[in-house]
Design an enzyme around this catalytic site. Structure first.
Site, mmCIF file in Angstrom:
data_model
loop_
_atom_site.group_PDB
_atom_site.id
_atom_site.type_symbol
_atom_site.label_atom_id
_atom_site.label_comp_id
_atom_site.label_asym_id
_atom_site.label_seq_id
_atom_site.Cartn_x
_atom_site.Cartn_y
_atom_site.Cartn_z
ATOM 1 N N ASP A 223 0.858 -1.197 0.000
ATOM 2 C CA ASP A 223 0.000 0.000 0.000
ATOM 3 C C ASP A 223 0.900 1.255 0.000
ATOM 4 O O ASP A 223 1.882 1.278 -0.729
ATOM 5 C CB ASP A 223 -0.978 -0.040 1.191
ATOM 6 C CG ASP A 223 -2.114 0.951 1.038
ATOM 7 O OD1 ASP A 223 -3.122 0.618 0.378
ATOM 8 O OD2 ASP A 223 -1.995 2.092 1.540
ATOM 9 N N TYR A 373 -3.595 11.156 1.202
ATOM 10 C CA TYR A 373 -4.094 11.058 -0.184
ATOM 11 C C TYR A 373 -4.124 12.424 -0.838
ATOM 12 O O TYR A 373 -3.827 12.568 -2.014
ATOM 13 C CB TYR A 373 -5.495 10.437 -0.210
ATOM 14 C CG TYR A 373 -5.491 8.970 0.073
ATOM 15 C CD1 TYR A 373 -5.387 8.493 1.378
ATOM 16 C CD2 TYR A 373 -5.569 8.041 -0.952
ATOM 17 C CE1 TYR A 373 -5.372 7.139 1.652
ATOM 18 C CE2 TYR A 373 -5.558 6.676 -0.690
ATOM 19 C CZ TYR A 373 -5.455 6.238 0.608
ATOM 20 O OH TYR A 373 -5.433 4.896 0.867
ATOM 21 N N HIS A 429 -4.608 -7.621 -0.645
ATOM 22 C CA HIS A 429 -3.916 -6.353 -0.453
ATOM 23 C C HIS A 429 -3.182 -6.262 0.886
ATOM 24 O O HIS A 429 -2.127 -5.649 0.971
ATOM 25 C CB HIS A 429 -4.936 -5.226 -0.578
ATOM 26 C CG HIS A 429 -4.334 -3.870 -0.549
ATOM 27 N ND1 HIS A 429 -3.519 -3.407 -1.560
ATOM 28 C CD2 HIS A 429 -4.399 -2.860 0.358
ATOM 29 C CE1 HIS A 429 -3.120 -2.173 -1.278
ATOM 30 N NE2 HIS A 429 -3.641 -1.822 -0.114
#
Ligand SMILES: *[C@@H]1O[C@H](CO)[C@@H](O)[C@H](O)[C@H]1NC(C)=O
Length: 455
Positions: A223, A373, A429
């Site tokens: 990630d 982000y 993930h």
């Protein structure tokens, strides 16, 4: 004849020049300062302070009061996890959290490894530092930094840590591990100023490793951790001995990638595409578009208005758990959206999942974690690191249920010295947490190869 030699020399020289130039490409960065207000003139306190996770009756009473005040909204009939976290199952999770989950016991578990904090660029950076108990005679442990992502934490590595520090196979390498919290996540301070992106995190972790006395080390990440460790390799390619990642979404599609997308289905051999590559890269266009609209909304919100969307989550433990754990369901296997319970406990225990949620809850870090982000997109897509290759030896663990499939050819477009590319047997993930054994095996395989080459 003479002109031919001359032409060859010029071309050869040009190639040599280009290769040499690209070989010495190193990412540049400037020191930052992320504390409150103006930077003080005095030098930073560089002491390393032991840290322990703690809790209190007040913290738990406040949590329970808020949980008890949740206002359930029934999910639609037959909707499973397709509209988001299923409400009926959520009630079961919440009831477990309220009545059976033992945070004090989990706090002890968190404290089973030594935690520390130290100030870097004006903020406290938290990490665990695990030294092996035994090291084979005549060898020293191999330093490895492991970096988590969103919505995870250093806790994702708790299953992997003993496998790397106390391997049962005597032929395995023994590691000394540093697992930091990205600033803004868990027990690291949140930056107080705008602009804290993956390159800043990478620079801070280099400073951390230097402060701990490591001259060279390996790095692992998934990630955001993949991007932070990739930036670390770009910043200091002589210090990062090798880079192991289990996520590598293509940054900028170049010519090779585009042509492989267009022609790969008809001429798979040309691009080294395997059956798995074909299967994963070519669902029909409609499916691809629907899937990406369906699954990337969180990213758009977090990259634009994290402070708005995050505030409710920071007030409501149930809202926070819903938001975080939905990802642990869908990102582990997208088919889990069709299960009443999101398949959550097929791969994880509620204790482990809620411990990760509690790290976000007790530290109050959800908004600052979402801001990462926003900073990722704040300078547009033209950050130098995005187009710069990585020359450090790299290992890629390709898990079958990863969000985005990246075939070997595409990984090589970014990582020019790809030493291993392993199609993994199982996992999605959150692979380090889901399949610690497989991850440990691949890290061993990769680093053994790099160490052998060095000799
Ligand atoms: C943002 O993240 C993506 C995906 O990890 C990465 O490819 C890109 O380079 C990042 N952009 C910046 C400006 O850091």
């Amino acid at each position: 004849m003479f002109t031919e030699v001359l032409v060859a020399l010029v071309i050869g020289g040009l190639i040599y020049f280009l290769v040499q130039r690209s070989r010495t490409q190193v990412l540049k960065t400037k020191d930052g300062w992320w504390g409150c207000g103006a930077q003080p003139a005095a030098d930073e306190d560089v002491t390393i302070r032991p840290f322990k996770v703690t809790t209190s009756d007040e913290e738990l009473e406040d949590l329970y009061r808020r949980i008890d005040q949740t206002r359930p909204v029934p999910s639609l009939e037959d909707s499973q996890f397709n509209y988001g976290f299923n409400s009926q199952y959520l009630q079961k999770v919440v009831s477990y959290w309220r009545n059976d989950f033992d945070w004090r016991r989990q706090v002890d578990k968190l404290n089973q490894y030594p935690h520390f904090k130290t100030k870097i660029e004006g903020i406290d950076v938290h990490y665990i530092h695990v030294k092996p108990k035994k090291v084979p005679e005549g060898t020293s442990p191999i330093p490895l930094i492991m970096v988590h992502g969103w919505p995870g934490s250093f806790y994702e590595f708790y299953g992997l840590i003993p496998l790397l520090t106390e391997p049962s196979n005597p032929n395995d390498l023994v590691f000394e591990l540093v697992c930091p919290s990205i600033p803004g996540y868990g027990f690291s301070d949140a930056p107080h100023k705008k602009g804290f992106n993956s390159v800043c995190a990478a620079r801070i972790f280099h400073k951390l490793m230097k402060r701990l006395g490591f001259q060279q080390f390996y790095a692992h990440g998934g990630d955001w951790g993949y991007l932070v460790t990739t930036n670390m390799a770009q910043l200091e390619p002589k210090i990062v001995k090798g880079l192991h990642v289990n996520f590598a979404p293509p940054a900028k599609p170049g010519l090779v990638m585009m042509s492989s997308i267009m022609l790969g289905r008809r001429f798979p051999q040309l691009f080294g595409f395997t059956d798995m590559d074909i299967e994963r890269l070519y669902p029909c266009m409609q499916k691809l578009v629907v899937h990406s609209i369906r699954e990337t909304g969180y990213m758009h919100i977090q990259a634009t208005k994290p402070d708005t969307a995050g505030r409710g989550l920071n007030d409501s433990p149930v809202g926070l758990a819903t938001y975080i754990l939905e990802k642990f369901s869908t990102w582990t296997n997208s088919d889990f959206r069709n299960l009443e319970d999101g398949g959550l406990t097929r791969k994880f225990s509620l204790d482990d999942l809620l411990t990760n949620v509690m790290i976000y809850w007790t530290s109050g870090c959800i908004i600052s974690s979402m801001r990462f982000y926003k900073e990722n997109f704040s300078n547009g897509l033209n950050e130098p690191h995005a187009t710069m290759p990585v020359y450090v030896p790299t290992g890629y663990a390709c898990f079958p249920n990863e969000l985005m499939h990246t075939p070997k050819l595409w990984v090589q477009q970014k990582y020019h010295n790809l030493v291993t590319f392993t199609p993994m047997a199982r996992g999605g993930h959150f692979a380090a947490m889901e399949e610690p054994q497989l991850m440990a095996e691949d890290i061993q395989k990769f680093i053994k190869l790099v160490e052998k080459k060095k000799k």
